[in-house]
Design an enzyme around this catalytic site. Structure first.
Site, PDB file in Angstrom:
ATOM      1  N   HIS A 198      46.593  54.630 -15.061  1.00 22.47           N
ATOM      2  CA  HIS A 198      45.779  55.880 -14.498  1.00 22.47           C
ATOM      3  C   HIS A 198      46.228  57.014 -15.448  1.00 22.47           C
ATOM      4  O   HIS A 198      47.667  57.144 -15.530  1.00 22.47           O
ATOM      5  CB  HIS A 198      46.194  55.943 -13.061  1.00 22.47           C
ATOM      6  CG  HIS A 198      45.433  57.154 -12.299  1.00 22.47           C
ATOM      7  ND1 HIS A 198      45.658  58.504 -12.751  1.00 22.47           N
ATOM      8  CD2 HIS A 198      44.481  56.936 -11.306  1.00 22.47           C
ATOM      9  CE1 HIS A 198      44.795  58.903 -11.669  1.00 22.47           C
ATOM     10  NE2 HIS A 198      43.980  58.135 -10.890  1.00 22.47           N
ATOM     11  N   CYS A 236      39.937  57.902 -14.919  1.00 20.87           N
ATOM     12  CA  CYS A 236      39.452  58.660 -13.576  1.00 20.87           C
ATOM     13  C   CYS A 236      39.078  59.775 -14.148  1.00 20.87           C
ATOM     14  O   CYS A 236      39.509  60.797 -14.879  1.00 20.87           O
ATOM     15  CB  CYS A 236      40.813  58.745 -13.117  1.00 20.87           C
ATOM     16  SG  CYS A 236      40.914  60.181 -11.572  1.00 20.87           S
ATOM     17  N   HIS A 263      37.618  55.267 -11.559  1.00 18.88           N
ATOM     18  CA  HIS A 263      37.700  56.206 -10.592  1.00 18.88           C
ATOM     19  C   HIS A 263      36.497  57.318 -10.840  1.00 18.88           C
ATOM     20  O   HIS A 263      36.828  57.842 -11.905  1.00 18.88           O
ATOM     21  CB  HIS A 263      39.014  56.896 -10.490  1.00 18.88           C
ATOM     22  CG  HIS A 263      40.075  55.965  -9.915  1.00 18.88           C
ATOM     23  ND1 HIS A 263      41.323  56.742  -9.507  1.00 18.88           N
ATOM     24  CD2 HIS A 263      40.241  54.780  -9.666  1.00 18.88           C
ATOM     25  CE1 HIS A 263      42.008  55.407  -9.326  1.00 18.88           C
ATOM     26  NE2 HIS A 263      41.230  54.455  -9.124  1.00 18.88           N
ATOM     27  N   ASP A 308      36.286  58.171  -5.811  1.00 17.12           N
ATOM     28  CA  ASP A 308      37.523  58.683  -5.685  1.00 17.12           C
ATOM     29  C   ASP A 308      37.644  59.667  -4.126  1.00 17.12           C
ATOM     30  O   ASP A 308      36.811  59.538  -3.297  1.00 17.12           O
ATOM     31  CB  ASP A 308      38.120  59.502  -7.028  1.00 17.12           C
ATOM     32  CG  ASP A 308      39.503  59.413  -6.983  1.00 17.12           C
ATOM     33  OD1 ASP A 308      40.115  58.731  -6.228  1.00 17.12           O
ATOM     34  OD2 ASP A 308      39.962  59.602  -8.420  1.00 17.12           O
ATOM     35  N   HIS A 309      38.540  60.730  -4.202  1.00 21.36           N
ATOM     36  CA  HIS A 309      38.881  61.570  -3.299  1.00 21.36           C
ATOM     37  C   HIS A 309      37.261  61.921  -2.808  1.00 21.36           C
ATOM     38  O   HIS A 309      36.446  62.198  -3.441  1.00 21.36           O
ATOM     39  CB  HIS A 309      39.410  62.671  -3.580  1.00 21.36           C
ATOM     40  CG  HIS A 309      40.794  62.410  -4.424  1.00 21.36           C
ATOM     41  ND1 HIS A 309      41.563  63.193  -5.183  1.00 21.36           N
ATOM     42  CD2 HIS A 309      41.534  61.157  -4.510  1.00 21.36           C
ATOM     43  CE1 HIS A 309      42.515  62.640  -5.774  1.00 21.36           C
ATOM     44  NE2 HIS A 309      42.584  61.193  -5.353  1.00 21.36           N
ATOM     45  N   TYR A 322      41.156  61.033   1.530  1.00 21.04           N
ATOM     46  CA  TYR A 322      40.903  59.522   1.666  1.00 21.04           C
ATOM     47  C   TYR A 322      40.326  59.393   3.026  1.00 21.04           C
ATOM     48  O   TYR A 322      40.535  58.508   3.796  1.00 21.04           O
ATOM     49  CB  TYR A 322      42.145  58.630   1.405  1.00 21.04           C
ATOM     50  CG  TYR A 322      42.186  58.374  -0.163  1.00 21.04           C
ATOM     51  CD1 TYR A 322      41.741  57.603  -0.761  1.00 21.04           C
ATOM     52  CD2 TYR A 322      43.457  59.326  -0.839  1.00 21.04           C
ATOM     53  CE1 TYR A 322      41.815  57.410  -2.209  1.00 21.04           C
ATOM     54  CE2 TYR A 322      43.495  59.188  -2.122  1.00 21.04           C
ATOM     55  CZ  TYR A 322      42.834  58.137  -2.908  1.00 21.04           C
ATOM     56  OH  TYR A 322      43.054  58.156  -4.120  1.00 21.04           O
TER      57      TYR A 322
END
Ligand code: DNO
Length: 349
Positions: A198, A236, A263, A308-309, A322
């Site tokens: 990552h 990501c 991501h 992702d978030h 999350y």
């Protein structure tokens, strides 16, 4: 591609039952959270996690993360024991049918933000990063609780970690990463588990700690450290995208054969080194999410994708970044883009 969703285990208020109701959802991204960093994950525990997920009609697709012990990143003599444990974990994950593992090589702090619940004009809240605020924070005061702040360290441990790192340059970190890869990727190849590093989030140094997985040139260097399909990437978009010069779409085309896990997340760049996390749609932030999904589609991406978030919306509270709702919207948006791109491509044939 296979659409997946991160689940933090039995304590996660976003339960597997809820995740299963998201249209298009196939896989779960999870980990075993109560095993101290550096210890090997017993096969029994891995099989149990797998069984829990499968019982709900989902598949355990990716492990995010198997964390790397700081002694490995610092290149201490004790690293060999931790590397050996890491390899044991990979072998056990493989026995449970796992074929993709996400990890990072960020010293001490994982992802870092300055505010976990910044209020946005529409009444939702999101994680943001303001460089001035971070620069004025002191990791030694220990009174902060932000994601990426490892609260398991005592003040003294943190002090000694930061002291050791003050002598470690970026080049040292590269060497320590290579030492790790030379031993771990061989095993990953043997047991057919794709390792997916990552990128650093944010992709620049914080608290004077070295950070190296930050841009295209460095990712190229990383991939060459061990030239194997099993030495791959978690690309990501939100992490790398915080630097304006990072062209995510170009990276997808350039590194396609080595990206195993995507991501996908949007951010709004608000300053040179400042950003807010945004809803996934292209128009909500600075990144071209349509272009990103199209690049994955056009390069024949067969790996795992996860939204992702998310922001906190509709009054939801929970683990910053999350929650259920905004991430679920993200997943469905990405699936919608994928379907449109796929059908568009077919009708153009
Ligand atoms: C944050 C995540 C990171 C990521 C690790 C991978 O939301 O993207 O915490 O899981 O860096 O090791």
């Amino acid at each position: 591609m296979e659409m997946t969703f991160r689940w933090y285990g039995e304590d996660d208020p976003v339960t597997l039952d809820k995740i299963k109701q998201i249209p298009g959802m196939q896989g779960i991204v999870s980990a075993i959270y109560d095993i101290p960093v550096g210890e090997a994950w017993p096969l029994k525990r891995v099989l149990k996690l797998n069984e829990t997920v499968e019982k709900k009609g989902l598949k355990l697709s990716v492990i995010e993360s198997v964390p790397v012990h700081e002694d490995i990143k610092m290149g201490l003599p004790t690293r060999d024991k931790y590397i050996e444990n890491y390899c044991t974990t990979l072998r056990n994950l493989s026995k449970a049918g796992i074929d993709c593992v996400c990890y990072n090589f960020m010293p001490v702090f994982d992802w870092t933000r300055s505010d976990l619940a910044h209020k946005l004009p529409d009444g939702s809240n999101a994680l943001i990063y303001e460089n001035d605020i971070i620069n004025n924070m002191n990791p030694l005061t220990g009174d902060l609780s932000l994601p990426g702040w490892d609260s398991s360290y005592t003040k003294d441990q943190m002090k000694s970690l930061l002291e050791t790192y003050s002598h470690i340059t970026e080049e040292d970190l590269w060497n320590n990463l290579k030492y790790f890869l030379d031993r771990v990727i061989k095993v990953a190849e043997e047991v057919k588990v794709k390792m997916a590093i990552h990128p650093d989030d944010p992709p620049w140094s914080i608290f004077n700690l070295p950070r190296i997985i930050t841009n295209k040139a460095n990712i190229e260097r990383f991939l060459k450290l061990y030239d194997s399909e099993y030495n791959g990437l978690t690309l990501c978009s939100g992490s790398l995208g915080a630097l304006k010069d990072n062209d995510i779409i170009d990276m997808i085309y350039s590194f396609s054969s080595r990206i195993h896990f995507a991501h996908i997340r949007n951010i709004k760049i608000t300053g040179e080194r400042d950003f807010e996390e945004a809803a996934h749609m292209t128009e909500c932030g600075s990144l071209n999410i349509y272009g990103i999904v199209k690049a994955y589609h056009d390069t024949g991406f067969k790996g795992y994708i996860r939204p992702d978030h998310g922001r906190m919306i509709w009054g939801e509270t929970g683990r910053p970044g999350y929650g259920l709702y905004d991430r679920a919207l993200g997943a469905v948006y990405i699936c919608g883009l994928w379907e449109a791109i796929e059908k568009g491509a077919k009708s153009n044939d």
